[in-house]
Design a protein around this motif. Structure first.
Motif, mmCIF file in Angstrom:
data_model
loop_
_atom_site.group_PDB
_atom_site.id
_atom_site.type_symbol
_atom_site.label_atom_id
_atom_site.label_comp_id
_atom_site.label_asym_id
_atom_site.label_seq_id
_atom_site.Cartn_x
_atom_site.Cartn_y
_atom_site.Cartn_z
ATOM 1 N N ILE A 95 57.110 16.126 -46.181
ATOM 2 C CA ILE A 95 57.932 17.295 -46.519
ATOM 3 C C ILE A 95 57.532 17.892 -47.875
ATOM 4 O O ILE A 95 57.259 19.096 -47.964
ATOM 5 N N ASN A 133 55.724 21.635 -48.292
ATOM 6 C CA ASN A 133 56.397 22.687 -49.065
ATOM 7 C C ASN A 133 55.588 23.112 -50.279
ATOM 8 O O ASN A 133 55.568 24.286 -50.636
ATOM 9 N N LEU A 161 53.075 25.504 -49.053
ATOM 10 C CA LEU A 161 53.663 26.832 -48.808
ATOM 11 C C LEU A 161 53.963 27.560 -50.122
ATOM 12 O O LEU A 161 53.940 28.792 -50.175
ATOM 13 N N GLN A 218 55.956 25.459 -37.258
ATOM 14 C CA GLN A 218 56.099 26.456 -38.318
ATOM 15 C C GLN A 218 54.743 27.079 -38.662
ATOM 16 O O GLN A 218 54.659 28.211 -39.120
ATOM 17 N N GLN A 256 65.769 18.518 -52.147
ATOM 18 C CA GLN A 256 64.439 19.127 -52.223
ATOM 19 C C GLN A 256 64.440 20.503 -51.566
ATOM 20 O O GLN A 256 63.830 21.450 -52.076
ATOM 21 N N LYS A 265 62.822 24.125 -52.760
ATOM 22 C CA LYS A 265 62.209 25.044 -51.804
ATOM 23 C C LYS A 265 62.881 26.417 -51.818
ATOM 24 O O LYS A 265 62.208 27.443 -51.875
ATOM 25 N N ILE A 297 59.110 20.149 -56.371
ATOM 26 C CA ILE A 297 59.691 19.393 -55.262
ATOM 27 C C ILE A 297 59.375 17.896 -55.377
ATOM 28 O O ILE A 297 60.150 17.051 -54.942
ATOM 29 N N PHE A 341 59.718 9.637 -51.906
ATOM 30 C CA PHE A 341 59.918 11.065 -51.612
ATOM 31 C C PHE A 341 59.612 11.963 -52.805
ATOM 32 O O PHE A 341 59.201 13.099 -52.638
#
Lengths: 725, 326
Positions: free
Chosen positions: A358, A362, A365, A381, B167, B172, B179, B272
């Protein structure tokens, strides 16, 4: 009171001004402001590399780094297809000299059986220098500065950057010989020692010699042991002069040139090994496995694989230029716009570690990564299927100028039948028809569509596209599984598979002799919850034949053990090419290379004498019509025997921003960063446009907290008043 | 107190031996040295000779616990368990499979873990106690009831949801902080810490606030609180001066014990948010089946936990003069 109000107003104005100023910058930019607008490529890596020593590294995540640093004599041409070797540090691609058992020279067209040795004489270009490194630093008297370090001298030194002085030296042929010798070093455990032991003259004995020598030199020590390989000659590798070396191979083995395009055969300066072998170095985590020393376009300046790896342009990099020719369509795609320009075209490459998909996606992007793989979770996507069945980026990606690059990997993922198994194995008609029926029933086109989002092509044999011997369309299709319908291969109908199954002695999925339903056992190392749907799908494929499939999912260790013992019936496995030669795939079905008994890579234990004979002829031939004819015959034999249901050749999808130029997928070359070009100005503009901070939610949260606190404050005051009364 | 601490430290020795034994047994019952060799030598072209050499290099060619072929004390000493365990107690964790010194790695990676965990812990304690006091103050009102409902709701949600949600929203959609990522030192580092700290604090609000509220309510019902009120003390003074001090003992039970463990980091958060701390080090080691690192991290975790328990006992005696460590 009035003064207090004016203070408040001033503070408020100041805060607003600060907010409005900051609102123009990208708050979420993870990189330092000093890097803004610079010629730096930003990308990510998921798995930390384990080894950066070219004698040890063998995985793609390791090659991503060391292929930019170490330079073997040959490389793959960046643009040409099919994949072609080109000189890198070598002056030219060598032609082998063939010798008989008496070391007499044979003509180039001598039959392979008559050739006892092949000698490759490789001449390297003069004037190539190593990256700046303390291992080469010398004092005024020309003595190596950091080669007699004691504990005091090492105090406070925990990284290469802690050594203030650096030096360099010219690349010589002896460095290549030194590295070939290192493949047999007892402490390096090179993964290709066994293969090279079969081919490089004297390599097996050399490994034994070095093991003994190391034990003598070490004398029980673990730290600070340096084995001077120059004292131990290797018959199969020798330096002829300053710029020429010879590699002597047993018999004919043309694939050795492909191996010589891998970092295993990159030069290693003995000074570097001696430098890192000093006592106290390893305890400080200063090792050659961690700090590569090469002549390549880039050098590793930050090695923190938990967070970031940084490659910077090697200031000593030799002359190398962007190719002037490629495939016919390359000029139209702008891939020749930089033809003739000096490489590398990018100053610095920053690899950040992203373990999770994730944040990785992101950041891409947001423009903070210049390139990205297409992750499963973001596939919809990013990618859409066009009406013609092709793939393209979605509208939202297009609006950002993101491009999609696709290529078929030089890999194959297959379902294998254990040829030693009493039910599915063997070479009789009954078992062959059973395997063919299963091969038809497993609809790989459907699997690719459902589970791979179209990222793959159904395999017609072991050879993937791009490998000599692969043929497209009906000419290259498997006639035992596909029909040719209007020039296009179509999977045979399931009724045909049922008929084959019946002929195999299992009408309607039951053993004709006992009436018992046929149950097959499928071994897989796919154990995660995300694999459940695919394994259920596999079951359903065999249910089409009324055959039960029992899935036995285990961890990879157990799976490998079962395969080694031949305890599997059906199994799934894969293979990534080491080099673009059909031998590297067809050897997966070569009998003497079987898993059981020989511990080879032929996991199906397929052993057809005709196939073996053809393989032995084919493996040493140059590509040409004669070789193609033999490969066709081999494929015919293997397809009829069906030791594999041929599975899938995966497609690789890469996304890149509009400001990344010259990218062309090359599944063989790993040193491709030097060809890429960047346009930092559009990147800075797009990043700023895509990442304007949105401040109203902050205000909203503060208001919400205030609103939430208000009733509490009111209630508190009311209660306090009540108590006072 | 010193005698007590020494006694507790001596008790720790058999516990650590046990932890080490269990880790060793679990690891080697699941993975044979052959499996480990195959993982580390790669999946391609691994020969039996290469495996044998790899095992010999690391001493994995010996028996696990008992060497029948050896003589005397070597029957126990010349085994994989003994050779790889004894040095642990001297703080020598050895080398990881990629040849790195584990102690140095731990020392380097401890700080990113602390950089996230310490502010999360400190801010969290303040926030949770404040919220819990607030709910205790408004006990029996709608504010208290809805607060408890909110707490139950918040504690029912997985930490992963807070991470991904944070996040998504903060980085975002609103573009306020990166992030993921980490930078050591300087103001630039702060923007990487903000989101993990906020997420860490928010994800703990539900469970901790509810727990501390119950501690406070228990104290509020006691006689000394009634006496304090009867003497005319204001409610905030009663709560902060008397109730908080006495409710500290159960709070300390949960809080002090985790302080040493802040060094070993959080597996999910570090993964993460791309924090190169000890949590992610452990995960990497498990994934790559690096026995030496896994063992070192389990050992370190056990040591820190024991330290945490001793600190908890000491903190009792400091918080409550009636408690004597003997």
């Amino acid at each position: 009171m009035g003064q207090t109000n004016s203070y408040r107003r001033a503070l408020l104005l100041l805060a607003l001004a600060a907010l409005s100023c900051n609102a123009r910058a990208e708050w979420n930019n993870p990189y330092p402001a000093a890097e803004e607008g610079k010629n730096i490529l930003y990308t990510a890596f998921r798995e930390r590399p384990k080894h950066l020593d070219p004698a040890r590294a063998y995985s793609s995540n390791e090659y991503d780094f060391i292929a930019q640093i170490y330079e073997p004599p040959f490389q793959y041409h960046y643009l040409k297809r099919p994949y072609a070797l080109a000189p890198l540090t070598a002056v030219a691609l060598p032609r082998p000299a063939y010798l008989d058992t008496q070391s007499r020279r044979l003509p180039p067209d001598a039959p392979p059986a008559a050739v006892a040795y092949s000698v490759y004489e490789i001449r390297i270009r003069p004037g190539i220098y190593y990256q700046p490194h303390p291992a080469f630093a010398r004092d005024a008297a020309g003595k190596l500065l950091y080669h007699a370090l004691d504990e005091r001298a090492l105090a406070g030194k925990y990284a290469i950057a802690d050594f203030p002085r650096t030096g360099t030296r010219e690349l010589v042929a002896a460095d290549y010989v030194y590295q070939i010798k290192r493949l047999a070093h007892p402490k390096l455990h090179s993964p290709i020692l066994s293969v090279m032991g079969e081919y490089i003259v004297g390599m097996k004995d050399y490994a034994a010699t070095l093991t003994r020598a190391y034990a003598d030199v070490a004398g029980g020590r673990e730290d600070g042991v340096y084995l001077d390989l120059a004292r131990y000659p290797l018959a199969g590798a020798e330096a002829v002069d300053r710029y020429t070396y010879r590699v002597k191979i047993r018999g004919v083995y043309p694939q050795i040139r492909y191996w010589m395009a891998m970092p295993f055969f990159a030069p290693m300066p003995p000074e570097a090994e001696r430098f890192f072998s000093q006592p106290g170095m390893q305890a400080r985590n200063l090792t050659l496995d961690w700090y590569p020393v090469g002549t390549g376009a880039y050098m590793l300046t930050v090695n923190d694989p938990n967070r970031r790896m940084v490659l910077e342009r090697n200031p000593n990099y030799h002359d190398e230029f962007y190719p002037r020719a490629g495939e016919p369509a390359d000029a139209g795609r702008g891939l020749l716009a930089d033809a003739g320009k000096r490489l590398p075209l990018i100053d610095k490459v920053v690899f950040s570690r992203e373990k999770e998909g994730i944040p990785y996606w992101n950041k891409f992007l947001q423009g903070y990564y210049d390139r990205s793989a297409v992750l499963t979770e973001s596939f919809d996507q990013a990618v859409r299927l066009t009406g013609s069945g092709d793939t393209d980026v979605t509208e939202s990606m297009k609006q950002k100028g993101i491009r999609l690059l696709t290529s078929v990997a030089a890999s194959t993922y297959y379902l294998g039948f254990n040829m030693l198994d009493p039910v599915v194995g063997g070479y009789g008609e009954r078992a062959r028809k059973l395997r063919q029926a299963v091969s038809i029933a497993i609809d790989y086109e459907e699997q690719i569509s459902i589970f791979r989002n179209g990222r793959g092509i159904a395999a017609q044999g072991p050879l993937p596209p791009g490998i000599f011997g692969y043929e497209d369309g009906c000419a290259g299709s498997n006639p035992h599984v596909y029909d040719c319908v209007r020039g296009v291969p179509r999977r045979k109908p399931i009724e045909f598979a049922r008929r084959l199954l019946s002929e195999a002695g299992y009408p309607d999925g039951r053993d004709a002799r006992t009436g018992a339903p046929l149950t097959l056992y499928f071994e897989t190392a796919a154990t995660g919850p995300e694999e459940k749907a695919r394994l259920d799908w596999m079951r359903k494929q065999l249910q089409k034949l009324n055959v039960q499939l029992e899935v036995r999912a285990t961890d990879y260790n157990r799976f490998q053990e079962k395969m080694r013992k031949g305890d599997a019936q059906l199994f799934e496995w894969g293979w990534n090419a080491d080099y673009p030669d059909p031998e590297n795939f067809l050897f997966l079905l070569y009998g003497p290379n079987r898993k059981v008994g020989a511990d080879g890579e032929n996991a199906a234990n397929y052993d057809n004498p005709e196939f073996n004979r053809l393989f032995e002829r084919m493996k040493n031939m140059e590509n040409g019509p004669e070789r193609l004819a033999i490969i066709r015959r081999m494929l015919d034999v293997a397809r009829r025997d069906a030791p594999w249901a041929w599975g899938v050749h995966p497609k690789l999808f890469t996304l890149e921003h509009a400001w990344v130029l010259n990218a062309k997928p090359n599944n063989m070359a790993n040193n491709t960063l030097k060809y890429l070009r960047l346009e930092p100005a559009p990147r800075a503009r797009d990043r700023a446009a895509w990442n304007r901070p949105v401040l109203w939610p902050v205000a909203a949260v503060l208001l919400l907290l205030a609103a939430g606190a208000a009733p509490a404050v009111i209630a508190y005051r009311r209660r306090e008043r009540t108590v006072r009364r | 107190m010193i005698a007590y601490i020494v006694r507790r430290l001596l008790h720790a020795v058999p516990i650590l031996v046990g932890v080490n034994l269990i880790t060793f047994a679990l690891f080697f019952f699941v993975n044979s040295p052959d499996d480990m060799a195959r993982i580390h030598l790669g999946v391609k072209r691994v020969t039996p000779e290469a495996i044998a050499k790899w095992k010999e290099d690391r001493g994995f060619n010996r028996p696990l616990f008992y060497n029948a072929a050896a003589a005397g004390a070597d029957k126990v000493a010349d085994t994989i368990f003994f050779r790889h365990s004894v040095r642990l107690f001297a703080g020598d964790f050895g080398r990881s499979e990629d040849g790195r010194d584990i102690r140095r790695e731990i020392f380097q990676r401890m700080w990113p873990s602390v950089a996230i965990a310490l502010p999360t812990f400190a801010v969290g304690i303040l926030v949770y106690i404040t919220f819990a006091m607030l709910l205790a103050f408004f006990r029996g009102t709608y504010l208290d009831a809805w607060g408890v409902v909110a707490c139950v709701g918040m504690m029912s949600v997985s930490t992963l949801f807070y991470v991904i949600g944070g996040q998504y929203l903060v980085s975002k959609l609103w573009h306020l902080v990166p992030i993921s990522g980490y930078d050591a030192g300087g103001l630039h580092a702060l923007k990487f810490l903000a989101l993990p700290v906020i997420v860490g604090v928010v994800s703990g609000v539900g469970s901790s606030t509810r727990l501390y509220r119950s501690f406070f309510l228990e104290e509020i019902g006691k006689d000394y609180v009634r006496t304090a009120r009867a003497k005319g003390l204001s409610e905030p003074r009663v709560l902060f001066r008397h109730v908080l001090g006495n409710a500290l003992i159960p709070i300390l039970t949960g809080v002090v014990v985790v302080i040493p463990l802040l060094f070993v980091g959080s597996l999910i958060m570090e993964s993460f948010f791309g924090i190169p701390g000890l949590g992610s080090y452990t995960i990497d080691a498990i994934t790559s089946q690096d026995f030496f690192v896994v063992r070192a991290m389990v050992f370190l975790g056990a040591v820190l936990y024991i330290v945490g328990l001793i600190l908890t006992d000491i903190s009792y005696s400091l918080a409550d003069p009636r408690v004597r460590l003997e």
